[in-house]
Design a protein around this motif. Structure first.
Motif, mmCIF file in Angstrom:
data_model
loop_
_atom_site.group_PDB
_atom_site.id
_atom_site.type_symbol
_atom_site.label_atom_id
_atom_site.label_comp_id
_atom_site.label_asym_id
_atom_site.label_seq_id
_atom_site.Cartn_x
_atom_site.Cartn_y
_atom_site.Cartn_z
ATOM 1 N N THR A 265 21.719 -17.387 -16.943
ATOM 2 C CA THR A 265 21.410 -15.949 -17.001
ATOM 3 C C THR A 265 19.894 -15.771 -17.047
ATOM 4 O OG1 THR A 265 21.521 -15.947 -19.407
ATOM 5 C CG2 THR A 265 23.523 -15.317 -18.231
ATOM 6 N N SER A 266 19.440 -14.535 -16.829
ATOM 7 C CA SER A 266 17.995 -14.382 -16.634
ATOM 8 C C SER A 266 17.181 -14.443 -17.922
ATOM 9 C CB SER A 266 17.678 -13.124 -15.842
ATOM 10 O OG SER A 266 18.322 -12.006 -16.349
ATOM 11 N N GLY A 267 17.842 -14.467 -19.072
ATOM 12 C CA GLY A 267 17.103 -14.710 -20.302
ATOM 13 C C GLY A 267 16.391 -13.483 -20.855
ATOM 14 N N SER A 268 16.897 -12.292 -20.536
ATOM 15 C CA SER A 268 16.284 -11.076 -21.079
ATOM 16 C C SER A 268 16.419 -11.030 -22.590
ATOM 17 C CB SER A 268 16.957 -9.827 -20.510
ATOM 18 O OG SER A 268 17.004 -9.881 -19.120
ATOM 19 N N THR A 269 17.508 -11.558 -23.112
ATOM 20 C CA THR A 269 17.787 -11.406 -24.535
ATOM 21 C C THR A 269 17.636 -12.698 -25.332
ATOM 22 O OG1 THR A 269 20.134 -11.724 -24.097
ATOM 23 C CG2 THR A 269 19.351 -9.471 -24.170
ATOM 24 N N GLY A 388 20.561 -4.415 -11.585
ATOM 25 C CA GLY A 388 19.682 -5.206 -12.451
ATOM 26 C C GLY A 388 19.306 -4.513 -13.739
ATOM 27 N N ASP A 412 24.993 2.505 -7.511
ATOM 28 C CA ASP A 412 24.326 1.948 -8.693
ATOM 29 C C ASP A 412 25.328 0.984 -9.312
ATOM 30 O OD1 ASP A 412 23.262 1.397 -11.177
ATOM 31 O OD2 ASP A 412 23.120 3.481 -11.831
ATOM 32 N N THR A 413 25.120 -0.309 -9.047
ATOM 33 C CA THR A 413 26.152 -1.299 -9.370
ATOM 34 C C THR A 413 25.847 -1.964 -10.703
ATOM 35 O OG1 THR A 413 24.943 -3.050 -8.203
ATOM 36 C CG2 THR A 413 26.506 -1.756 -6.913
ATOM 37 N N GLN A 416 27.001 -8.374 -14.245
ATOM 38 C CA GLN A 416 26.256 -9.421 -14.951
ATOM 39 C C GLN A 416 26.507 -10.773 -14.279
ATOM 40 O OE1 GLN A 416 28.591 -8.817 -18.686
ATOM 41 N NE2 GLN A 416 26.669 -8.060 -19.549
ATOM 42 N N THR A 417 25.640 -11.722 -14.584
ATOM 43 C CA THR A 417 25.886 -13.085 -14.121
ATOM 44 C C THR A 417 27.312 -13.500 -14.515
ATOM 45 O OG1 THR A 417 23.553 -13.532 -14.599
ATOM 46 C CG2 THR A 417 24.957 -15.439 -14.157
ATOM 47 N N ASP A 501 26.040 -4.608 -23.538
ATOM 48 C CA ASP A 501 25.383 -3.377 -23.100
ATOM 49 C C ASP A 501 25.992 -2.167 -23.802
ATOM 50 O OD1 ASP A 501 23.681 -4.669 -21.368
ATOM 51 O OD2 ASP A 501 24.956 -4.391 -19.613
ATOM 52 N N ARG A 516 20.602 -2.398 -23.433
ATOM 53 C CA ARG A 516 21.234 -3.445 -24.249
ATOM 54 C C ARG A 516 21.553 -2.881 -25.625
ATOM 55 N NH1 ARG A 516 20.698 -8.125 -20.767
ATOM 56 N NH2 ARG A 516 19.197 -7.349 -19.255
ATOM 57 N N LYS A 611 13.211 -7.749 -14.741
ATOM 58 C CA LYS A 611 13.704 -6.886 -15.816
ATOM 59 C C LYS A 611 12.695 -6.830 -16.949
ATOM 60 C CE LYS A 611 18.232 -8.586 -14.990
ATOM 61 N NZ LYS A 611 19.560 -8.129 -15.257
HETATM 62 P P1 ATP Z 1 20.454 -12.702 -20.613
HETATM 63 O O1 ATP Z 1 21.934 -12.509 -20.652
HETATM 64 O O2 ATP Z 1 20.049 -14.134 -20.554
HETATM 65 O O3 ATP Z 1 19.726 -11.912 -21.650
HETATM 66 P P2 ATP Z 1 20.397 -10.824 -18.409
HETATM 67 O O4 ATP Z 1 21.475 -10.114 -19.146
HETATM 68 O O5 ATP Z 1 19.196 -10.040 -17.990
HETATM 69 O O6 ATP Z 1 19.910 -12.116 -19.218
HETATM 70 P P3 ATP Z 1 21.822 -10.875 -15.898
HETATM 71 O O7 ATP Z 1 23.209 -11.382 -15.937
HETATM 72 O O8 ATP Z 1 21.004 -11.186 -14.688
HETATM 73 O O9 ATP Z 1 21.012 -11.496 -17.106
HETATM 74 O O10 ATP Z 1 21.796 -9.300 -16.058
HETATM 75 C C1 ATP Z 1 22.895 -8.533 -16.445
HETATM 76 C C2 ATP Z 1 22.420 -7.322 -17.219
HETATM 77 O O11 ATP Z 1 21.571 -6.500 -16.410
HETATM 78 C C3 ATP Z 1 23.514 -6.394 -17.679
HETATM 79 O O12 ATP Z 1 24.135 -6.841 -18.845
HETATM 80 C C4 ATP Z 1 22.746 -5.080 -17.862
HETATM 81 O O13 ATP Z 1 22.067 -5.054 -19.107
HETATM 82 C C5 ATP Z 1 21.725 -5.121 -16.751
HETATM 83 N N1 ATP Z 1 22.210 -4.374 -15.568
HETATM 84 C C6 ATP Z 1 22.590 -4.895 -14.387
HETATM 85 N N2 ATP Z 1 22.914 -3.932 -13.503
HETATM 86 C C7 ATP Z 1 22.762 -2.755 -14.132
HETATM 87 C C8 ATP Z 1 22.952 -1.381 -13.762
HETATM 88 N N3 ATP Z 1 23.351 -1.034 -12.550
HETATM 89 N N4 ATP Z 1 22.712 -0.446 -14.712
HETATM 90 C C9 ATP Z 1 22.301 -0.790 -15.945
HETATM 91 N N5 ATP Z 1 22.092 -2.048 -16.347
HETATM 92 C C10 ATP Z 1 22.317 -3.031 -15.452
#
Ligand code: ATP
Ligand code: MG
Length: 651
Positions: A265-269, A388, A412-413, A416-417, A501, A516, A611
């Motif tokens: 996963t992208s590591g936002s959290t 994203g 607007d999709t 998540q990974t 989320d 989040r 992000k």
């Molecule tokens: P990590 O889980 O490691 O913190 P990440 O959640 O950023 O990283 P991804 O799986 O790439 O990794 O991203 C999924 C997240 O991106 C979702 O849980 C949500 O928070 C956000 N997201 C994706 N698409 C949308 C959208 N259309 N509207 C709102 N949020 C979105």
């Protein structure tokens, strides 16, 4: 300027669509009431080696979580993306490749892609790679990236793609985590004319690992043509390896539940998670969502501007579009090089019908006013997509009017990974749009909103977004750590999948992602989503991008700390800061008034996928910048330093 809050389905979109609103309602009902019958039918979009008789076999019960789909069927993903199309599409272009520099380009037909995949698959076999082995792919956006993923799928090796912008350490930890025997990389990568030294990074990563490195070979694509260090006992040139190989390679029969790939996963959290996806359900779901969500039709030119290093690239550049026999644009560069007009130029050049990109790209262009689209035609476009992050209504409107010429639905999709494919989204010919809302669930998806105690909330509600039952594209486990998988996703609210989320559901049953859950603010007992305040901020003329976090506040419990990037040409001042505080107070409510407003002209900290990393901003706002945690996925660390130096809370 005021904009409509509801956009009915356009006549143009409903004339061409696969799915009207009536069909959506009827199919959605069936997908929920009779999942086995529904997904048995959908499974037929693939060619199976052994037909399936079992369909759904899943449980969300903590301690016994299992996710199995089509589990007595067997198939091969690369066969479904290539071989079965050759009879009718051998000469059709699979990828229009557009290089970083304008004018550098290539086309790859389905026949050529098939030949290259077979050659590399045979080459990998000659290096001893077998079904079940892990292969790390660290490549730029070049056709060889598609070839590498599909070659792994062909022989049953499990690919783990690491985004080419990641550092040696990030690469090394991902190699070790999944115990990769092989790395496929290139000499260098080019993005916005800047070179990344992928092979040097690979050498450094493996060097640091030393004897702990599981890697036996490194395959190197000669892409930029720069000199690299070559370790003859370990390194193999891609072109030399494939030159002597046959262009036919039997596809390995894979059980539907055999792993297809691992993706971090992208590591936002926090620390990235090694998400594992399997073959059958994933591919059914990727192909189906690609067709319906983008309203894809045979002959459309499709462009997903993501990177293959993210799940969006896996599902909507590689597996979904190729399973559907699509012609795609693959772009090596960035939206702002050599100028902010690049996206519009590529759309016109290839007459793109479907464009799928991220809010971060849209906001970056929007900061330049109309110039990104000035002089462009753009009339080929039919559907626009976003993924994203929540897309702020301001960015939505800009995308809709300036890029889509007020004629193209925006999907607007939300996904998540972990979900493998899109879960909540409009369908172009079925769903009336509300800017900022991801609208309704896709087929087979049962979202719900729960409060902090896990009680499901009915009707209009706001809280934590969960999914009540499994869908075929769902992740199966975290690689090597099933316990962490159950703990992360199934222990917070027992019996349901927790997304992490927050969301609101409105009177039409539409979902609005609020950010989040960890980022939700609590101001004097009022819950405020970061997305709402950020949307309000970017609707101000002076602001290009904004991030909102809470910080400890003696009276209110939490105060509102705002980071804002000015639009191009705007000079921050005390007066402007005052105006912005007043603006939020007016537009939302006095409760939402920012306490501290920090200007961030150098930008905000972002993940490599663009992000905003609010968790880092939270630490700076709390004056705890010595505890930033894992920052390995950060795109530009210098941005953090500037923000720390100019921080407004020093207590
Ligand atoms: P990590 O889980 O490691 O913190 P990440 O959640 O950023 O990283 P991804 O799986 O790439 O990794 O991203 C999924 C997240 O991106 C979702 O849980 C949500 O928070 C956000 N997201 C994706 N698409 C949308 C959208 N259309 N509207 C709102 N949020 C979105
Ligand atoms: Mg996540």
């Amino acid at each position: 300027m005021s904009h409509p809050s509801l956009y009915p389905v356009s006549a143009k979109a409903s004339a061409r669509t696969h799915i009207t609103d009536d069909v959506y309602q009827q199919m959605y009902r069936q997908s929920i009431e009779q999942p086995d019958a529904f997904w048995a039918e959908q499974g037929k979009r693939l060619d199976w080696i052994t037909p399936y008789s079992k369909i759904k076999d899943t449980s969300f019960e903590l301690g016994k979580v299992k996710v199995n789909w089509y589990s007595d069927g067997s198939l091969n993903a690369s066969y479904n993306c290539l071989d079965r199309h050759l009879k009718s599409r051998a000469e059709q272009v699979a990828f229009y490749w557009e290089g970083d520099e304008p004018g550098v380009q290539k086309t790859v037909t389905y026949q050529q892609l098939y030949d290259q995949v077979c050659r590399l698959a045979n080459g990998m076999k000659s290096l001893g790679i077998k079904k079940g082995d892990r292969v790390t792919i660290y490549l730029p956006m070049i056709p060889e990236a598609a070839v590498a993923l599909l070659a792994c799928a062909r022989i049953g090796a499990v690919h783990s793609v690491v985004f080419a912008g990641f550092s040696p350490d990030a690469l090394g930890s991902r190699i070790v985590d999944c115990d990769s025997k092989l790395v496929i990389t290139s000499d260098q990568a080019l993005r916005g004319s800047r070179a990344t030294h992928l092979k040097d990074n690979t050498d450094a990563a493996l060097g640091h690992l030393g004897s702990a490195s599981p890697v036996q070979n490194v395959i190197v694509v000669k892409h930029v043509g720069k000199n690299i260090d070559f370790h003859p006992s370990r390194d193999v040139w891609y072109h030399e390896l494939v030159a002597s190989q046959s262009n036919s390679c039997e596809p390995e029969p894979m059980n539907a539940e055999d792993p297809l790939f691992i993706l971090y996963t992208s590591g936002s959290t926090g620390k990235p998670k090694g998400v594992l996806h399997t073959t059958g359900g994933y591919l059914v779901y990727a192909a189906m969502t690609h067709q319906y969500v983008f309203d894809y039709h045979d002959g459309d030119i499709y462009w997903c501007a993501a990177d293959v290093g993210w799940v969006t690239g896996h599902s909507y550049i590689i597996y979904g579009p190729l399973a559907n026999g699509a012609s795609s644009v693959m772009f090596e560069g960035v939206p702002t090089y050599p100028s902010v007009k690049r996206i519009a130029q590529i759309v016109d050049k290839y007459q793109v019908n479907i464009l799928y990109t991220a809010p971060t790209a849209i906001r970056a262009l929007m900061a330049h006013g109309d110039s990104p689209v000035a002089g462009a035609d753009l009339s080929s476009l039919k559907t626009l997509g976003s993924v994203g992050e929540p897309i702020n209504p301001e960015a939505w409107n800009w995308y809709y009017e300036k890029v889509g010429l007020s004629q193209c639905p925006i999907v607007d999709t939300w996904w998540q990974t972990e979900t493998g494919g899109i879960l909540i989204t409009p369908l172009p010919g079925a769903t009336a749009l509300k800017p900022g809302s991801a609208t309704r669930p896709f087929f087979g998806v049962k979202p719900a909103i729960v409060d902090n105690e896990g009680h499901q909330l009915a009707g209009v509600a706001e809280g934590n977004l969960v999914i009540l039952d499994s869908w075929p594209g769902q992740m199966r486990t975290l690689y090597g750590d099933h316990d962490r998988f159950e703990q992360t996703y199934f222990s917070t609210y027992p019996g349901v999948y927790f997304t992490g989320d927050g969301a609101k559901r409105d009177e039409d049953g539409y979902y609005w992602l609020t950010g989040r859950v960890d980022d939700v603010l609590n101001i004097s007992g009022h819950r405020l989503g970061t997305a709402e305040i950020e949307s309000c901020l970017v609707a101000h003329d002076a602001i290009a991008e904004a991030a909102v976090v809470g910080y400890p506040h003696e009276i209110k419990g939490q105060g509102i700390y705002v980071y804002v990037t000015p639009r191009v040409g705007v000079e921050p001042s005390d007066e402007l800061t005052k105006a912005i505080r007043a603006w939020v107070r007016e537009e939302i409510s006095p409760i939402a008034t920012p306490d501290l407003v920090q200007w961030a002209p150098a930008g905000l900290p972002k993940t490599r996928s663009g992000k905003i990393m609010r968790r880092i901003l939270r630490k700076i706002a709390a004056n705890e910048h010595d505890q930033l945690g894992d920052i390995s996925t950060l795109a530009d660390p210098s941005v953090v330093e500037i923000l720390v130096n100019n921080r407004l809370n020093r207590k």
